[in-house]
Design an enzyme around this catalytic site. Structure first.
Site, PDB file in Angstrom:
ATOM      1  N   LYS B  67      31.561  46.061  51.116  1.00 22.60           N
ATOM      2  CA  LYS B  67      32.281  45.082  51.940  1.00 22.60           C
ATOM      3  C   LYS B  67      33.794  45.130  51.743  1.00 22.60           C
ATOM      4  CE  LYS B  67      28.781  43.097  54.022  1.00 22.60           C
ATOM      5  NZ  LYS B  67      28.638  43.232  55.494  1.00 22.60           N
ATOM      6  N   GLU B  89      32.702  34.532  57.244  1.00 17.85           N
ATOM      7  CA  GLU B  89      31.339  34.068  57.066  1.00 17.85           C
ATOM      8  C   GLU B  89      30.716  34.913  55.967  1.00 17.85           C
ATOM      9  OE1 GLU B  89      32.168  36.369  59.174  1.00 17.85           O
ATOM     10  OE2 GLU B  89      30.685  37.929  58.718  1.00 17.85           O
ATOM     11  N   SER B 355      24.486  50.273  49.244  1.00 16.93           N
ATOM     12  CA  SER B 355      25.607  49.469  49.745  1.00 16.93           C
ATOM     13  C   SER B 355      26.107  48.429  48.755  1.00 16.93           C
ATOM     14  CB  SER B 355      25.220  48.794  51.059  1.00 16.93           C
ATOM     15  OG  SER B 355      24.036  48.047  50.888  1.00 16.93           O
TER      16      SER B 355
END
Lengths: 265, 376
Positions: B67, B89, B355
């Protein structure tokens, strides 16, 4: 000439401004919405805006989100709102505008929505999450059915975009008073009147202002600068709080109080 | 809409400038720790007995997930746009942590919207965000998960757009977000491509990544889009795709519009959005990035789904064979390797995107191992 155009023309001739109240269809049930709509029409509303319930009402604050949820819990969908419009049309000639998010309309079918809405006596749609850039297919369907697509302009829109919106919109341009979402506010932006004067100079169509407007005093302050005023959350709050004859009475009185400053001299 | 036009204009003019690229590259290297390794998972490969499995270690990026690639890019962009506040969010909390991190780094104020259900499930990440100086705003509406947090973030953004940038966390939402997030995440695939070629002299046969909104998958796939490389996106089947408790948007959803994107959705016949379910909170979203929808329709990528139970098995498998605790989201991709491995031989290379790391999930995993209620 459409019912919406006719209303603005007649009011202009009388030196009046339009009161455009909003309630969510099916909140708390369709029977109440029907009675409320007719009462509002009788007590001074010039155009009625009915909300179509949706699971994710992005442009709405907590008041209308809750109303949408109550209506959904009662199983109210676009088709029910269209049928309600048909019932209302058999009893009143007031222009009916549906305010609904795009996905339910898309799933029901663009042409089907427009055609059925026209057959039921609906006059226009406000689709807050459908910007003109993406509205092509809907506008074609709506135009074919003679349904007005009413666009929203915001304080961040800028002169060029407001001019374009003024050209594309049908019936009137809906100017959003605040940057943000629906919901009654005790104070409106201090520069709102200046903004309305500017928008007025940019567009030829009738201009209505909405979002955050909740009292007759606020309506009186804005009336000279617009052709219509939209009041939503302040009415929906009353629907959430009251029921039965007390609700109808209260909303009727509130509509009369909101309309008074719009009647001119 | 004007906010999106402003963002698109700013992105187009800023992101190609040498100055911006140098700045981003410097932060990616010295702050994020890129390039992340491409690790040959010898034991996992042996255990599954098919291809050589390489793991792209996004779990080793700063904050523990991919991210940060996107939040750093958007944070630097926002600063150049003159914005002083970031909002985001978050579902799993990884995107919230990555946004809060960048806000702290760049001296911007920060509010993170998070569903109360996710706050309960991801307490550790809530603490991290608070420590980083961000405010975590609980979202009580709807299913109290990612979709609802996104609704609130959008409402905040339209209200405060003049000084606020909305750091959208995946390749979903309205244009230009799917493009911007893809571009900032594409570093994953660019690195993986260079690394695998340097190491083996060839390209992989297949890429595997989990798909919620789809940013890590798109980040890995994008650099290989013109090559003969198979793409597999793994969605969350939750309790099973035939139940109402899953997040398998591409596998079992229908076409519609949510959050300004035309893509596959979980919805009822009336167009109301349905609640998604996954044990992995980062996959718990009823929509998916529109470019994945396009890949699906073109046949460029295939999309599959694995259940909560399979994901837990994947979690165990990687922990046990390689000593790496995967995020529950990434564990979906690991789990699918079991089904995929028999299709390949030891000459073939498969790259799986790890991830994120699994520290945030250990409570949820421990709880789920005891009570697993899948419908098969």
């Amino acid at each position: 000439m459409t019912r919406i155009d006719r209303v603005f023309k007649q009011l202009k001739a009388k030196g009046e401004k339009a009161l455009i109240p909003f309630i969510t269809a099916g909140d708390p049930d369709l029977a109440t919405t029907r009675v409320l709509a007719l009462e509002m029409a009788a007590r001074g509303a010039d155009i009625l805006e009915l909300g179509v319930p949706f699971s994710d009402p992005l442009a709405d604050g907590p008041t209308i989100q809750a109303a949408s949820l109550r209506a959904m819990q009662g199983g109210v969908h676009l088709e029910d709102v269209l049928n309600l419009a048909g019932e209302l049309r058999s009893q009143t000639q007031i222009p009916l505008i549906l305010m609904g998010y795009y996905n339910p309309i898309l799933q029901y079918g663009l042409e089907r929505t427009a055609t059925e809405a026209a057959a039921k006596g609906v006059d226009g749609f406000i689709i807050p999450d459908l910007p003109p850039e993406e509205a092509g297919p809907w506008r074609v369907a709506a135009a074919k059915a003679k349904i007005a697509t009413i666009f929203l302009a915001a304080p961040t829109s800028g002169a060029e975009r407001i001019r374009t919106l003024g050209r594309l919109t049908k019936g009137f341009l809906y100017y959003v008073s605040v940057t943000g979402i629906t919901g009654a506010r005790t104070e409106l932006p201090p520069d709102l009147v200046e903004s309305l004067k500017e928008v007025r100079s940019l567009v030829k169509c009738p201009l209505a202002v909405g979002f955050g407007i909740s009292t007759p005093e606020q309506v009186a302050g804005l009336a000279p600068y617009v052709d219509g005023v939209v009041v939503g959350s302040a009415i929906v709050q009353r629907v959430a709080r009251l029921q039965g004859p007390a609700l109808i009475q209260e909303v009727g009185d509130f509509i009369a109080a909101l309309k008074a400053p719009l009647r001119g001299k | 809409m004007p906010a999106l036009l402003e963002l698109e204009e700013a992105y187009r003019t800023i992101h190609r400038t040498g100055e911006f690229r140098q700045e981003l590259a410097w932060y990616l290297k010295d702050y994020v720790g890129r390039p992340t390794p491409l690790y040959f998972a010898r034991h996992l490969s042996a255990e599954l007995g098919g291809p050589q499995i390489y793991i792209k270690r996004e779990d080793l990026a700063h904050t523990g997930a991919h991210k940060i690639n996107n939040t750093l890019g958007q944070g630097l962009l926002a600063r150049r746009m003159g914005k002083t506040r970031l909002i985001a969010e978050t579902g799993a909390g990884q995107h919230g942590v990555a946004t809060a991190t960048v806000a702290a780094l760049l001296g911007l104020s920060c509010d993170i919207y998070m569903g109360t259900e996710d706050i309960r499930r991801q307490r550790l990440n809530v603490i991290r965000m608070n420590l980083l100086g961000a405010k975590v705003v609980p979202v009580e509406s709807g299913s109290r998960t990612l979709k609802d947090a996104m609704n609130e973030a959008i409402r905040d953004w339209v209200t405060n757009v003049r000084h606020t940038h909305y750091v959208l966390g995946s390749v979903g939402g309205p244009h230009p977000y799917p493009m911007i997030v893809r571009d900032f995440q594409a570093v994953i695939g660019r690195e993986a491509r260079a690394q695998v070629r340097r190491r083996t002299g060839k390209l992989p046969r297949c890429l595997v990544a989990c798909v919620g909104g789809g940013s890590n998958a798109m980040g890995l796939f994008h650099a290989f889009r013109d090559e003969a490389v198979r793409f597999v996106g793994v969605e969350a089947a939750g309790h099973g795709v035939h139940t109402h408790h899953h997040s398998a948007t591409l596998v079992a959803g229908t076409v519609g519009v949510l959050h300004g994107a035309f893509s596959y959705l979980l919805q009822d016949p009336w167009g109301n959005i349905q609640e998604a379910h996954s044990l992995a909170p980062g996959l718990d979203y009823p929509g998916v990035g529109p470019e994945h929808a396009w890949f699906k329709d073109q046949g460029r990528a295939e999309y599959v789904a694995v259940t909560d139970t399979e994901a837990l098995e994947g979690f165990n498998l990687l922990s046990r064979t390689e000593g790496i605790l995967p995020a529950l989201e990434s564990a979906h991709a690991i789990a699918y390797l079991k089904r995929l491995a028999p299709e390949y031989t030891a000459d073939d290379i498969v790259i799986v995107n790890l991830s994120g790391r699994g520290d945030k999930d250990v409570d949820a995993v421990a709880e789920a191992m005891e009570v697993s209620g899948d419908a098969h």
